[in-house]
Motif scaffolding. Structure first.
Motif, PDB file in Angstrom:
ATOM      1  N   VAL A 162     -14.635  11.257   9.944  1.00 14.11           N
ATOM      2  CA  VAL A 162     -15.656  12.113  10.549  1.00 14.11           C
ATOM      3  C   VAL A 162     -15.060  13.476  10.888  1.00 14.11           C
ATOM      4  CG1 VAL A 162     -17.092  12.413  12.613  1.00 14.11           C
ATOM      5  CG2 VAL A 162     -17.064  10.209  11.414  1.00 14.11           C
ATOM      6  N   LYS A 163     -13.861  13.502  11.461  1.00 16.81           N
ATOM      7  CA  LYS A 163     -13.198  14.755  11.818  1.00 16.81           C
ATOM      8  C   LYS A 163     -12.921  15.580  10.564  1.00 16.81           C
ATOM      9  CE  LYS A 163     -12.808  14.196  16.242  1.00 16.81           C
ATOM     10  NZ  LYS A 163     -13.455  15.031  17.188  1.00 16.81           N
ATOM     11  N   ASN A 164     -12.476  14.941   9.511  1.00 16.40           N
ATOM     12  CA  ASN A 164     -12.205  15.643   8.261  1.00 16.40           C
ATOM     13  C   ASN A 164     -13.492  16.259   7.700  1.00 16.40           C
ATOM     14  OD1 ASN A 164      -9.491  15.179   8.241  1.00 16.40           O
ATOM     15  ND2 ASN A 164      -9.613  13.329   7.008  1.00 16.40           N
ATOM     16  N   GLU A 165     -14.594  15.506   7.736  1.00 19.71           N
ATOM     17  CA  GLU A 165     -15.872  16.016   7.235  1.00 19.71           C
ATOM     18  C   GLU A 165     -16.341  17.206   8.071  1.00 19.71           C
ATOM     19  OE1 GLU A 165     -18.751  12.877   7.073  1.00 19.71           O
ATOM     20  OE2 GLU A 165     -17.547  11.707   5.655  1.00 19.71           O
ATOM     21  N   MET A 166     -16.134  17.111   9.390  1.00 20.18           N
ATOM     22  CA  MET A 166     -16.521  18.218  10.274  1.00 20.18           C
ATOM     23  C   MET A 166     -15.678  19.458   9.971  1.00 20.18           C
ATOM     24  SD  MET A 166     -17.143  16.225  13.886  1.00 20.18           S
ATOM     25  CE  MET A 166     -17.291  17.735  14.810  1.00 20.18           C
ATOM     26  N   VAL A 171     -15.225  24.904   7.607  1.00 18.76           N
ATOM     27  CA  VAL A 171     -14.622  25.827   6.641  1.00 18.76           C
ATOM     28  C   VAL A 171     -15.704  26.388   5.729  1.00 18.76           C
ATOM     29  CG1 VAL A 171     -13.086  25.949   4.637  1.00 18.76           C
ATOM     30  CG2 VAL A 171     -12.333  24.808   6.720  1.00 18.76           C
ATOM     31  N   ARG A 172     -16.576  25.527   5.249  1.00 17.72           N
ATOM     32  CA  ARG A 172     -17.661  26.001   4.371  1.00 17.72           C
ATOM     33  C   ARG A 172     -18.600  26.962   5.111  1.00 17.72           C
ATOM     34  NH1 ARG A 172     -19.166  20.282   1.491  1.00 17.72           N
ATOM     35  NH2 ARG A 172     -17.316  20.169   0.160  1.00 17.72           N
ATOM     36  N   SER A 173     -18.868  26.645   6.348  1.00 19.15           N
ATOM     37  CA  SER A 173     -19.734  27.498   7.153  1.00 19.15           C
ATOM     38  C   SER A 173     -19.106  28.868   7.346  1.00 19.15           C
ATOM     39  CB  SER A 173     -19.996  26.832   8.504  1.00 19.15           C
ATOM     40  OG  SER A 173     -20.682  27.705   9.357  1.00 19.15           O
ATOM     41  N   VAL A 174     -17.808  28.895   7.642  1.00 17.64           N
ATOM     42  CA  VAL A 174     -17.092  30.168   7.836  1.00 17.64           C
ATOM     43  C   VAL A 174     -17.082  30.945   6.522  1.00 17.64           C
ATOM     44  CG1 VAL A 174     -14.841  31.183   8.294  1.00 17.64           C
ATOM     45  CG2 VAL A 174     -15.734  29.375   9.782  1.00 17.64           C
ATOM     46  N   GLU A 175     -16.839  30.269   5.415  1.00 22.85           N
ATOM     47  CA  GLU A 175     -16.826  30.946   4.114  1.00 22.85           C
ATOM     48  C   GLU A 175     -18.223  31.503   3.778  1.00 22.85           C
ATOM     49  OE1 GLU A 175     -15.333  28.203   1.212  1.00 22.85           O
ATOM     50  OE2 GLU A 175     -13.273  28.362   1.977  1.00 22.85           O
ATOM     51  N   ARG A 179     -19.155  35.417   3.156  1.00 22.33           N
ATOM     52  CA  ARG A 179     -19.881  35.909   1.980  1.00 22.33           C
ATOM     53  C   ARG A 179     -21.114  36.728   2.393  1.00 22.33           C
ATOM     54  NH1 ARG A 179     -20.093  30.365  -0.601  1.00 22.33           N
ATOM     55  NH2 ARG A 179     -17.896  30.058  -0.996  1.00 22.33           N
ATOM     56  N   ARG A 180     -21.847  36.204   3.362  1.00 25.67           N
ATOM     57  CA  ARG A 180     -23.026  36.926   3.825  1.00 25.67           C
ATOM     58  C   ARG A 180     -22.657  38.295   4.406  1.00 25.67           C
ATOM     59  NH1 ARG A 180     -25.038  32.644   7.426  1.00 25.67           N
ATOM     60  NH2 ARG A 180     -24.494  30.964   6.055  1.00 25.67           N
ATOM     61  N   LEU A 181     -21.573  38.318   5.180  1.00 24.64           N
ATOM     62  CA  LEU A 181     -21.116  39.589   5.747  1.00 24.64           C
ATOM     63  C   LEU A 181     -20.672  40.539   4.659  1.00 24.64           C
ATOM     64  CD1 LEU A 181     -19.145  38.495   8.915  1.00 24.64           C
ATOM     65  CD2 LEU A 181     -21.235  39.827   8.846  1.00 24.64           C
TER      66      LEU A 181
END
Length: 185
Positions: A162-166, A171-175, A179-181
């Motif tokens: 669960v921690k690894n998935e989070m 990381v994907r959210s930050v990336e 990209r949006r920025l």
């Protein structure tokens, strides 16, 4: 062998959760206590096995001693018969009586020693039975502890997944935000 396996699992557990702040002190304490209990039980089993071996050696020694005493008793019986025959043949009542009295006292002493040895052998057999029951009880306890350990291990592995998935999601959210920025710039 089991002790080293527990040490390895404990080290793996600590490596995975070294940097994690999510592990509570109670979980760490429970893991340490579990390791201590398992190590203590294993040591008790080894001690009981050593005691069992010693009792078996003593039992074997006493059985051999008992067999030797029985052989001596048989020889004594034969000797006693010969003494009676010689006494009747030679009609030496005084000499025969003193010989017979000394043999009877020796036989009485031997019989007493035999009875004591028999009691000792019986107590060793009782001790062996008690120790076997204790070993079985400790093996049951050890099996239960192993089952608990497996449960804790599975729980830890699930929490780690669960921690690894989070972490991957973060990381994907930050990336995605990067990209949006970058696209907005």
């Amino acid at each position: 062998m089991c002790h080293t396996m527990f040490q390895m699992l404990n080290q793996i557990y600590r490596i995975f959760f070294r940097g994690s702040q999510e592990i509570s002190d109670t979980e760490k304490l429970a893991a340490v206590e579990m390791d201590d209990k398992v190590a203590n039980m294993e040591q008790q089993i080894v001690e009981l096995q050593n005691q069992n071996r010693e009792l078996r050696k003593q039992l074997e020694y006493n059985r051999n001693k008992e067999a030797a005493l029985q052989k001596v008793l048989c020889n004594y019986d034969n000797l006693l018969k010969k003494v009676v025959i010689e006494r009747n043949a030679k009609k030496e009542e005084v000499a025969s009586t003193s010989d017979l009295a000394s043999l009877e006292s020796a036989f009485c002493e031997l019989l007493q020693k035999y009875e004591k040895a028999k009691i000792v052998v019986q107590s060793f057999q009782q001790n062996e039975t008690v120790l076997r029951k204790q070993v079985e009880e400790y093996e049951d306890i050890l099996d239960k502890l192993r089952a608990k350990f497996a449960t804790y291990k599975t729980l830890s592995e699930n929490k780690l997944e669960v921690k690894n998935e989070m972490g991957v999601r973060k990381v994907r959210s930050v990336e995605g935000k990067k990209r949006r920025l970058l696209t907005t710039i």
